[in-house]
Scaffold this motif. Structure first.
Motif, PDB file in Angstrom:
ATOM      1  N   LEU A 249       0.968  -1.454  -0.532  1.00 24.02           N
ATOM      2  CA  LEU A 249      -0.264   0.053   0.181  1.00 24.02           C
ATOM      3  C   LEU A 249       0.872   1.417  -0.040  1.00 24.02           C
ATOM      4  O   LEU A 249       0.653   2.174  -0.843  1.00 24.02           O
ATOM      5  CB  LEU A 249      -0.501  -0.034   1.135  1.00 24.02           C
ATOM      6  CG  LEU A 249      -2.546  -0.651   0.963  1.00 24.02           C
ATOM      7  CD1 LEU A 249      -2.580  -1.035   2.769  1.00 24.02           C
ATOM      8  CD2 LEU A 249      -3.239  -0.537   0.312  1.00 24.02           C
ATOM      9  N   GLU A 250       1.756   1.262   0.925  1.00 18.95           N
ATOM     10  CA  GLU A 250       3.423   2.396   0.893  1.00 18.95           C
ATOM     11  C   GLU A 250       3.489   2.538  -0.833  1.00 18.95           C
ATOM     12  O   GLU A 250       2.801   3.789  -1.105  1.00 18.95           O
ATOM     13  CB  GLU A 250       3.572   2.414   2.067  1.00 18.95           C
ATOM     14  CG  GLU A 250       3.434   2.628   3.301  1.00 18.95           C
ATOM     15  CD  GLU A 250       4.608   2.069   4.070  1.00 18.95           C
ATOM     16  OE1 GLU A 250       5.478   1.773   3.946  1.00 18.95           O
ATOM     17  OE2 GLU A 250       4.247   2.103   5.594  1.00 18.95           O
ATOM     18  N   ARG A 253       0.676   4.369  -2.888  1.00 17.43           N
ATOM     19  CA  ARG A 253       0.846   5.326  -2.838  1.00 17.43           C
ATOM     20  C   ARG A 253       1.796   6.676  -3.095  1.00 17.43           C
ATOM     21  O   ARG A 253       1.043   7.584  -3.833  1.00 17.43           O
ATOM     22  CB  ARG A 253      -0.142   5.402  -1.372  1.00 17.43           C
ATOM     23  CG  ARG A 253      -1.348   4.730  -0.974  1.00 17.43           C
ATOM     24  CD  ARG A 253      -1.537   5.290   0.806  1.00 17.43           C
ATOM     25  NE  ARG A 253      -0.573   4.955   1.323  1.00 17.43           N
ATOM     26  CZ  ARG A 253      -0.863   3.350   2.668  1.00 17.43           C
ATOM     27  NH1 ARG A 253      -2.126   3.438   2.904  1.00 17.43           N
ATOM     28  NH2 ARG A 253      -0.232   3.276   3.418  1.00 17.43           N
ATOM     29  N   VAL A 271      -7.794  -4.540  -1.657  1.00 16.08           N
ATOM     30  CA  VAL A 271      -7.954  -4.800  -0.238  1.00 16.08           C
ATOM     31  C   VAL A 271      -8.730  -6.358  -0.130  1.00 16.08           C
ATOM     32  O   VAL A 271      -9.361  -6.587  -1.112  1.00 16.08           O
ATOM     33  CB  VAL A 271      -8.890  -3.929   0.253  1.00 16.08           C
ATOM     34  CG1 VAL A 271      -8.906  -4.222   1.339  1.00 16.08           C
ATOM     35  CG2 VAL A 271      -8.350  -2.616  -0.107  1.00 16.08           C
ATOM     36  N   ASP A 284      -8.347   4.251   6.149  1.00 16.56           N
ATOM     37  CA  ASP A 284      -6.956   5.192   5.313  1.00 16.56           C
ATOM     38  C   ASP A 284      -6.726   5.309   3.811  1.00 16.56           C
ATOM     39  O   ASP A 284      -6.179   5.855   3.005  1.00 16.56           O
ATOM     40  CB  ASP A 284      -5.309   3.843   5.817  1.00 16.56           C
ATOM     41  CG  ASP A 284      -5.159   3.729   6.999  1.00 16.56           C
ATOM     42  OD1 ASP A 284      -6.385   4.327   8.127  1.00 16.56           O
ATOM     43  OD2 ASP A 284      -4.826   3.140   7.953  1.00 16.56           O
ATOM     44  N   LEU A 285      -6.702   3.863   2.902  1.00 19.54           N
ATOM     45  CA  LEU A 285      -6.592   4.222   1.320  1.00 19.54           C
ATOM     46  C   LEU A 285      -7.467   5.442   1.058  1.00 19.54           C
ATOM     47  O   LEU A 285      -7.221   5.939   0.089  1.00 19.54           O
ATOM     48  CB  LEU A 285      -6.858   2.785   0.918  1.00 19.54           C
ATOM     49  CG  LEU A 285      -6.645   2.412  -0.794  1.00 19.54           C
ATOM     50  CD1 LEU A 285      -4.942   3.071  -0.893  1.00 19.54           C
ATOM     51  CD2 LEU A 285      -7.017   1.595  -0.858  1.00 19.54           C
ATOM     52  N   TRP A 288      -5.850   9.192   2.328  1.00 19.39           N
ATOM     53  CA  TRP A 288      -5.551   9.251   1.181  1.00 19.39           C
ATOM     54  C   TRP A 288      -6.172   9.885  -0.118  1.00 19.39           C
ATOM     55  O   TRP A 288      -5.754  10.391  -0.918  1.00 19.39           O
ATOM     56  CB  TRP A 288      -4.531   7.787   0.201  1.00 19.39           C
ATOM     57  CG  TRP A 288      -3.720   8.177  -0.808  1.00 19.39           C
ATOM     58  CD1 TRP A 288      -2.440   9.022  -0.532  1.00 19.39           C
ATOM     59  CD2 TRP A 288      -3.332   7.559  -1.804  1.00 19.39           C
ATOM     60  NE1 TRP A 288      -1.697   8.590  -1.089  1.00 19.39           N
ATOM     61  CE2 TRP A 288      -2.785   8.422  -2.160  1.00 19.39           C
ATOM     62  CE3 TRP A 288      -4.986   6.684  -2.132  1.00 19.39           C
ATOM     63  CZ2 TRP A 288      -2.135   7.906  -3.576  1.00 19.39           C
ATOM     64  CZ3 TRP A 288      -4.420   6.275  -3.713  1.00 19.39           C
ATOM     65  CH2 TRP A 288      -3.497   7.127  -4.410  1.00 19.39           C
ATOM     66  N   VAL A 298     -10.718   0.553  -6.327  1.00 22.69           N
ATOM     67  CA  VAL A 298     -10.455  -0.599  -5.037  1.00 22.69           C
ATOM     68  C   VAL A 298     -11.251  -2.206  -6.139  1.00 22.69           C
ATOM     69  O   VAL A 298     -11.962  -1.500  -5.821  1.00 22.69           O
ATOM     70  CB  VAL A 298     -10.192  -0.347  -3.827  1.00 22.69           C
ATOM     71  CG1 VAL A 298     -10.343  -1.365  -2.879  1.00 22.69           C
ATOM     72  CG2 VAL A 298      -9.960   0.990  -3.632  1.00 22.69           C
TER      73      VAL A 298
END
Length: 430
Positions: A249-250, A253, A271, A284-285, A288, A298
């Motif tokens: 995920l990091e 992003r 996800v 959190d996504l 963002w 997603v």
């Protein structure tokens, strides 16, 4: 806890849609004269007998290394002993014929290879883009679209990582070059679409080396995104085991925050609803995405590593990161579905599921929010649940087939996972 009138209405509508979908599924049955019927019988035998399933998976795993009829016949006798009456009669007969002569071994070898290859091709479109094109055209002609998945996950060197990256770029470019050949096959409009696993972009992918892994993966993923922008293609980043989740995920992003990709909307991430943290990760996504200001897609899935996560956590003495029962996972899927649909159009949802209950809930939730069918996409695996695919299409919703392609040997791991998924005691398809 009391249930509100709105929740009751949602449940009633979900059940009504589910019954409509089931009614269409029940109308479709494979004929005994079709090869799919016989392949279904093998999967059904696997469901009924754990010994059969275990031996079949072991045989499929070793199959690519068996070069001669003698080797293949010997392994058939070893993996499927004639004394085991649980094995189907035709298989015991074939094993009985595998001993006497070179001729019978050759015939058995040919037929076994043909059957394994047919089963593999049921889930794998072809060796490469060109070899897969007839399958891709057929998918489009049926009113669906697709995302291509290049088989081959773990890489052991940077040479292999470069090969995977270049194969992804070549696939995007080749598909884009030939897109006009299939674009007119259906009224469904789309662009070339590729799914990839970022652990295949670095041989030393390791969350313990956060900075080093990010640097190496982003260097290769950046080139793939640039190729996709130039070709007008879509790239989806798949999710793998739990240990890679946060880092994946990091990387996704951070790369999309770079100036070259800040306005790039043809990107997606997965996800997994079976994670106990799925709602936190999704929240959190979504925050963002709002900050970035450009939509992403997603893909919500149940998750494909359930057995691994439980066994690995128990071996290490760690808390189990996934829900341990199907009802918990299904409920989590529905909660995540609501979170995603409420954020449309900032986030586009792709519901990756073969579970009719999950599909019906997504349709009911979209209706309640005033969304059109075109605002919600369903994704299903190529070669699995075709009657369910037809039911979704009949309901008027977009459907994308997750379509793997690649060589047979790396495809064996994928084939084993698909057989496990088809025959799992908790599989909806079962």
């Amino acid at each position: 806890m009391s249930i509100s009138s709105q929740q009751r209405q949602m449940e009633l509508r979900t059940q009504a849609i589910g019954l409509e979908l089931f009614s269409h599924v029940e109308q479709e049955r494979a004929s005994i004269f079709e090869s799919q019927w016989w392949e279904d019988q093998i999967l059904e035998w696997c469901m009924k007998n754990e010994d059969m399933k275990t031996q079949l998976l072991r045989f499929v795993d070793v199959f690519p290394s068996l070069q001669s009829p003698r080797q293949l016949a010997a392994h058939l006798r070893q993996y499927f002993p004639r004394s085991n009456r649980a094995f189907p009669a035709f298989l015991r007969l074939g094993i009985d014929l595998s001993t006497p002569t070179f001729l019978t071994r050759s015939i058995l070898s040919h037929e076994t290879r043909a059957m394994i290859t047919r089963i593999a091709r049921r889930f794998i479109a072809g060796k490469n883009i060109d070899d897969s094109f007839d399958v891709l055209r057929e998918i489009r002609e049926k009113g669906m679209t697709f995302t291509l998945d290049l088989l081959g996950e773990a890489v052991l060197s940077e040479t292999e990582a470069d090969r995977y990256m270049n194969a992804c770029i070549d696939s995007i470019e080749r598909l884009s070059e030939r897109w006009a050949e299939i674009e007119g096959a259906t009224a469904v409009k789309d662009t070339p679409n590729l799914s990839l696993k970022i652990s295949s972009l670095f041989s030393q992918f390791d969350p313990a080396d956060n900075a080093g892994t990010k640097q190496a993966v982003k260097a290769r993923l950046r080139k793939i995104f640039l190729a996709a922008r130039q070709a007008g293609a879509f790239v989806n980043v798949d999710m793998e085991q739990y240990a890679y989740c946060e880092l994946t995920l990091e990387i996704f992003r951070e790369l999309l925050e770079e100036e070259a990709f800040r306005d790039f909307s043809d990107a997606g991430i997965v996800v997994q609803a079976y994670l106990r943290e799925s709602e936190r990760l999704l929240g959190d996504l979504l925050h963002w995405v709002e900050r970035r200001g450009t939509p992403v897609t997603v893909r919500l899935v149940k998750g494909a590593y359930w057995d691994y996560e439980i066994i690995h956590a128990r071996q290490m003495g760690w808390p189990i990161p996934v829900f341990t029962s199907k009802p918990e996972t299904d409920a989590g899927f529905e909660r995540c579905t609501d979170m995603l649909l409420e954020r449309f159009p900032a986030v586009r949802m792709a519901a990756g599921t073969h579970n009719i209950r999950s599909m019906a809930h997504a349709m009911a939730a979209a209706e309640a929010l005033g969304l059109a069918p075109a605002d919600l996409e369903f994704q299903m695996l190529y070669g699995m649940g075709d009657p369910i695919k037809n039911a979704v299409l009949n309901a008027g919703y977009p459907l994308r087939a997750y379509t793997p392609f690649g060589e047979l040997i790396p495809g064996m791991a994928y084939l084993v996972r698909r057989i496990l998924e088809n025959t799992s005691n908790e599989s909806f398809l079962r």
